[in-house]
Scaffold this motif. Structure first.
Motif, PDB file in Angstrom:
ATOM      1  N   ARG A  43       0.841  -1.188   0.000  1.00  0.00           N
ATOM      2  CA  ARG A  43       0.000   0.000   0.000  1.00  0.00           C
ATOM      3  C   ARG A  43       0.875   1.237   0.000  1.00  0.00           C
ATOM      4  N   ALA A  44       0.303   2.287  -0.500  1.00  0.00           N
ATOM      5  CA  ALA A  44       1.073   3.531  -0.559  1.00  0.00           C
ATOM      6  C   ALA A  44       1.378   4.024   0.851  1.00  0.00           C
ATOM      7  N   ARG A  45       0.335   4.101   1.701  1.00  0.00           N
ATOM      8  CA  ARG A  45       0.548   4.534   3.079  1.00  0.00           C
ATOM      9  C   ARG A  45      -0.075   3.509   4.014  1.00  0.00           C
ATOM     10  N   ALA A  46       0.708   2.812   4.740  1.00  0.00           N
ATOM     11  CA  ALA A  46       0.203   1.844   5.703  1.00  0.00           C
ATOM     12  C   ALA A  46       0.052   2.547   7.054  1.00  0.00           C
ATOM     13  N   PRO A  47      -1.065   2.294   7.762  1.00  0.00           N
ATOM     14  CA  PRO A  47      -1.211   2.919   9.073  1.00  0.00           C
ATOM     15  C   PRO A  47      -0.149   2.373  10.029  1.00  0.00           C
ATOM     16  N   PRO A  48       0.261   3.164  10.981  1.00  0.00           N
ATOM     17  CA  PRO A  48       1.276   2.677  11.905  1.00  0.00           C
ATOM     18  C   PRO A  48       0.725   1.509  12.725  1.00  0.00           C
ATOM     19  N   VAL A  49       1.525   0.504  12.897  1.00  0.00           N
ATOM     20  CA  VAL A  49       1.107  -0.680  13.628  1.00  0.00           C
ATOM     21  C   VAL A  49       1.413  -0.472  15.102  1.00  0.00           C
ATOM     22  N   GLU A  50       0.347  -0.534  15.920  1.00  0.00           N
ATOM     23  CA  GLU A  50       0.523  -0.390  17.361  1.00  0.00           C
ATOM     24  C   GLU A  50       0.699  -1.783  17.947  1.00  0.00           C
ATOM     25  N   PRO A  51       1.635  -1.970  18.850  1.00  0.00           N
ATOM     26  CA  PRO A  51       1.818  -3.312  19.426  1.00  0.00           C
ATOM     27  C   PRO A  51       0.581  -3.729  20.217  1.00  0.00           C
ATOM     28  N   ASP A  52       0.318  -5.014  20.211  1.00  0.00           N
ATOM     29  CA  ASP A  52      -0.835  -5.560  20.913  1.00  0.00           C
ATOM     30  C   ASP A  52      -0.650  -5.359  22.420  1.00  0.00           C
ATOM     31  N   GLU A  76     -13.421  -2.977  18.844  1.00  0.00           N
ATOM     32  CA  GLU A  76     -12.844  -3.273  17.543  1.00  0.00           C
ATOM     33  C   GLU A  76     -11.342  -3.535  17.614  1.00  0.00           C
ATOM     34  N   SER A  77     -10.688  -3.132  18.681  1.00  0.00           N
ATOM     35  CA  SER A  77      -9.237  -3.302  18.728  1.00  0.00           C
ATOM     36  C   SER A  77      -8.889  -4.758  19.024  1.00  0.00           C
ATOM     37  N   ALA A  78      -7.648  -5.098  18.768  1.00  0.00           N
ATOM     38  CA  ALA A  78      -7.212  -6.484  18.940  1.00  0.00           C
ATOM     39  C   ALA A  78      -7.207  -6.875  20.409  1.00  0.00           C
ATOM     40  N   GLY A  79      -6.976  -5.930  21.292  1.00  0.00           N
ATOM     41  CA  GLY A  79      -6.889  -6.268  22.709  1.00  0.00           C
ATOM     42  C   GLY A  79      -8.122  -5.904  23.489  1.00  0.00           C
TER      43      GLY A  79
END
Length: 156
Positions: A43-52, A76-79
């Motif tokens: 992808r052109a701009r990937a959102p920053p990945v926040e650690p779980d 909606e978040s992973a944690g």
């Protein structure tokens, strides 16, 4: 004399040979295996990945306030601890209100039974004393329980 007989007819020719059967159809060729692209598209701009946050906690690292609130409240978040937000209906609130009122109702009933038990004994003692003091079968004695709407003969 007898005339010579004609020669016998020649035998019929043998039937022609049957044509050979056509060969069975060949099975279709298997599809070639799917080829994966050498590199996935970027992808052109990937959102920053926040650690779980759960992995951070298990690793013994501290969370900041934003991570901890997202972990508890954001579905909606992973944690989010697997809890999905949903609206609670009238029946849920009514049931919990009833359950929350039970201890108070029991305490109130217990206190009233103690209060009424002692009050009734005192009332009966005072009523007898006043009826004996007036001597007119208690016609002029005011009954505090009947004034409150309680009956004299009602059980305790």
């Amino acid at each position: 004399a007898v005339a010579p007989s004609p020669p016998p007819p020649p035998p019929p020719p043998p039937p022609p040979p049957k044509p050979p059967r056509p060969p069975p159809p060949k099975p279709p060729k298997p599809a070639p295996p799917a080829t994966l692209p050498a590199e996935p598209p970027v992808r052109a701009r990937a959102p920053p990945v926040e650690p779980d946050p759960e992995k951070l906690v298990r690793a013994g690292e501290a969370l900041d306030l934003g991570q901890s609130t997202r972990m508890v409240f954001d579905s909606e978040s992973a944690g989010s601890m697997g809890r999905a937000r949903k609206t609670l209906g009238y029946d849920w609130h009514a049931w919990h209100l009833l359950v929350a009122m039970i201890p108070g109702a029991l305490a109130y009933g217990f206190a009233r039974s103690i209060e009424r038990g002692g009050e009734r004994e005192e009332w009966e003692k005072n009523l007898r004393a006043r009826m004996n003091a007036t001597g007119d079968d208690g016609a002029s004695v005011v009954d505090p329980f009947s004034a409150r709407g309680w009956r004299r003969d009602a059980p305790g």
